[in-house]
Design an enzyme around this catalytic site. Structure first.
Site, short mmCIF file in Angstrom:
data_model
loop_
_atom_site.label_atom_id
_atom_site.label_comp_id
_atom_site.label_asym_id
_atom_site.label_seq_id
_atom_site.Cartn_x
_atom_site.Cartn_y
_atom_site.Cartn_z
N GLU A 195 -7.19 4.44 -0.28
CA GLU A 195 -6.83 5.07 0.99
C GLU A 195 -6.41 6.51 0.74
OE1 GLU A 195 -5.27 1.27 3.62
OE2 GLU A 195 -3.80 2.64 2.78
N ASP A 203 0.82 -1.21 0.00
CA ASP A 203 0.00 0.00 0.00
C ASP A 203 0.85 1.26 0.00
OD1 ASP A 203 -2.12 -1.72 0.06
OD2 ASP A 203 -3.15 -0.70 1.69
N CYS A 253 5.17 -1.98 8.67
CA CYS A 253 5.46 -0.63 9.15
C CYS A 253 5.21 -0.51 10.65
CB CYS A 253 4.65 0.39 8.38
SG CYS A 253 4.90 0.28 6.60
N SER A 273 -5.61 4.91 5.48
CA SER A 273 -4.52 4.07 5.97
C SER A 273 -4.59 4.03 7.49
CB SER A 273 -3.18 4.67 5.55
OG SER A 273 -2.14 4.19 6.35
N CYS A 299 0.82 -8.18 5.50
CA CYS A 299 0.43 -6.80 5.24
C CYS A 299 -1.06 -6.62 4.99
CB CYS A 299 1.28 -6.22 4.12
SG CYS A 299 2.98 -5.89 4.72
N ASP A 300 -1.41 -5.39 4.62
CA ASP A 300 -2.74 -4.84 4.80
C ASP A 300 -3.90 -5.71 4.31
OD1 ASP A 300 -0.91 -2.88 5.34
OD2 ASP A 300 -2.12 -1.27 4.57
N LYS A 301 -3.93 -6.03 3.03
CA LYS A 301 -5.05 -6.80 2.47
C LYS A 301 -4.74 -8.28 2.42
CE LYS A 301 -6.31 -2.70 1.97
NZ LYS A 301 -5.01 -2.22 2.41
#
Length: 550
Positions: free
Chosen positions: A440, A78, A192, A466, A119-121
């Site tokens: 985002e 992202d 992150c 985000s 990570c995110d997704k």
């Protein structure tokens, strides 16, 4: 074993021939076939070190008595996709990842699966896939990144890169310092460093009971992470032998536990999309209102970036998610986990090593949890905000709408200093269908923060944020503008009224005025092709988790 359908009897000689071609021995052919879904790639910092973790998972599967079968899963960063067309593809990739798990597990008759993610997704996509196929599964998240450092000051990705761009544009820091921050903010592999979406989802996964204790916060590259990977490989064999499946673990009690932990941590608003989507594929109904109900009675007990100044490494050193469970133990449902222990057994055996990083319930950072769900004539089906990252002076706000039909238009206005104190920036046609993909809005929110306006300007959108966003930023407004939701009817200068304590989001217009505008509204056309066209046609509202509705 499920794999018996492809490896027993003379009729399966063709299937076995394919496996023998990979180098498997006759003895190993009789062992459980364990898929290892790895999202390793050379692009995402959170994933670049996964080859090492794969080895330890493999060792664990072998030690437990299984045969590991590694396959790849796509992953989007992202941070790299942010602020351009790449972000259109981020949320849709979640469904592709879930599909990949279903494709590979079902097509190859796997007995169990280890999901290596970070990570995110990618993490929610893998959990969605696990809920669909419902074979024994365990998740290994690759772990948070260590903090960066510059002149003795700890650094994190969002605050010290995205917000640094705005500080540079304001003349607050030099180009030389920006270049130093580019190189120092992210010192190596890992997700992150703050409680952004990747780490929030890792914590949610552990609280759901789908990863081993300590997995969410064990730092990338550490021996602790390797041991967790090895033990996860061993444990999947126990789950296969006992036929303990994801839907036995991810029940309604588990989802409420996960939301309570999320609220206590003050996690990313993206969980209001991902947790309902995971629940959907696990056969559990989980309306958005549950987040607000649990948030109102779950204190916010830690203050991690972006809202605060702690890092994920601080949470790990303070005791990790087991310590959070210990603090919340009297509020949690007891439930089984992939470890073989129940949630309350894990909580009872945990210790809190730093009571300032992880505070007790009687002295929280905030009396309510991280997310608030706002409704009103501007968001009839709901919207979400990370209330623990909002300054006290902006908990109630009223101001004129500054209306933009895309992130790019809003970003240009922000950088041109067209936004003034008191304004409410409106970014619309960025929802699941309208974007499509619900981008985002980290670049606009970071620019506002970097300019020192986060305590003076609100931002509302049918897009999302985000986990790195801070300030009065309201997303997931439903129905979205592309569906003719009230956001599409706003004009420049309309008065927007935000009241977070009362959970309301309204525009100062009568129902008749809204109806008159709706009668004249025409949906903007957008040429779409490929996966984005399919996603726009199939996805549901953000209020439902933006899942496919066939």
């Amino acid at each position: 074993m499920k794999s018996d359908k492809i490896k027993t009897g003379v009729d399966n000689a063709p299937h076995k021939a394919m496996f023998y071609a990979t180098g498997i021995t006759k003895e190993e052919m009789n062992k459980p076939f364990i898929g290892v879904a790895s999202s390793y790639n050379d692009i995402i910092p959170g994933h670049v070190d996964m080859r090492i973790i794969e080895r330890f998972i493999e060792k664990g599967v072998h030690a437990g008595g299984g045969w590991p079968l590694i396959f790849g899963v796509p992953g989007i960063c992202d941070g790299i996709a942010m602020g351009h067309e790449g972000m259109y593809y981020s949320l849709p990739s979640r469904e592709i990842i879930a599909d990949t798990i279903e494709f590979m597990a079902k097509a190859h008759a796997m007995d169990g699966i280890v999901l290596l993610t970070n990570c995110d997704k990618i993490t929610p996509g893998m959990l969605m896939g696990a809920g669909r196929v419902n074979i024994p599964a365990i998740v290994v998240t690759a772990g948070p990144m260590h903090s960066g450092n510059y002149k003795g000051r700890r650094l994190s990705y969002v605050r010290d890169t995205f917000e640094a761009v705005a500080r540079y544009n304001e003349g607050l820091i030099s180009e030389e310092e920006v270049k130093e921050l580019e190189c120092r903010a992210c010192p190596g592999g890992g997700s992150c460093q703050g409680l952004y979406t990747a780490n929030t989802m890792a914590c949610v996964t552990e609280a759901l009971g789908m990863s081993l204790p300590g997995c969410a916060t064990a730092l990338n590259g550490t021996a602790d992470k390797k041991r967790i990977a090895f033990n996860s490989g061993k444990q999947i064999i126990n789950l296969v032998e006992k036929n303990i499946t994801p839907r036995e673990i991810m029940n309604h009690k588990a989802f409420e536990n996960a939301i309570m932990v999320d609220m206590a941590l003050g996690g990313s608003t993206n969980t209001a999309l991902h947790i309902p989507a995971i629940a959907h594929d696990a056969g559990v109904k989980l309306p958005l209102e549950v987040f607000d109900e649990l948030s109102k009675k779950t204190p916010h007990i830690t203050n991690i970036r972006p809202g605060g100044d702690y890092f994920m490494e601080d949470i790990d050193y303070a005791g990790g998610i087991p310590a959070v469970l210990k603090i919340l133990i009297d509020r949690l449902h007891d439930n089984n986990t992939v470890s073989g222990k129940t949630i309350k057994e894990i909580a009872s055996g945990a210790q809190v090593y730093d009571s300032e990083v992880l505070r007790s319930l009687d002295r929280p950072f905030h009396s309510e949890g991280g997310i608030a769900v706002l409704k009103g004539n501007l968001a009839p089906d709901g919207s979400v905000i990370k209330q623990t990252a909002v300054g006290e002076n902006m908990m109630v706000h009223e101001g004129p709408a500054r209306v933009y039909n895309s992130e790019e238009d809003a970003m240009s206005a922000i950088l041109a200093h067209e936004i003034k104190k008191g304004d409410v920036v409106v970014i619309r046609y960025e929802g699941p269908k309208g974007g499509p993909g619900m981008r985002e809005m980290l670049s606009p929110t970071s620019a506002i923060s970097g300019m020192g306006l986060s305590n003076h300007v609100a931002l509302i959108t049918d897009g999302r944020f985000s986990g790195g966003t801070r300030g009065p930023c309201i997303g997931h407004i439903s129905p979205e503008a592309a569906e003719g939701g009230p956001l599409a009817l706003l004009n420049e200068g309309d008065t927007i009224k935000i009241n977070i304590p009362e959970r309301t989001l309204n525009v100062d217009l009568t129902e008749k005025e809204l109806k008159d505008r709706r009668d004249k509204w025409t949906k903007p056309s957008k040429e779409l092709s490929g996966v984005l066209r399919r996603y726009s046609m199939l996805t549901s509202s953000a209020a439902d988790g933006a899942v496919y509705k066939y």
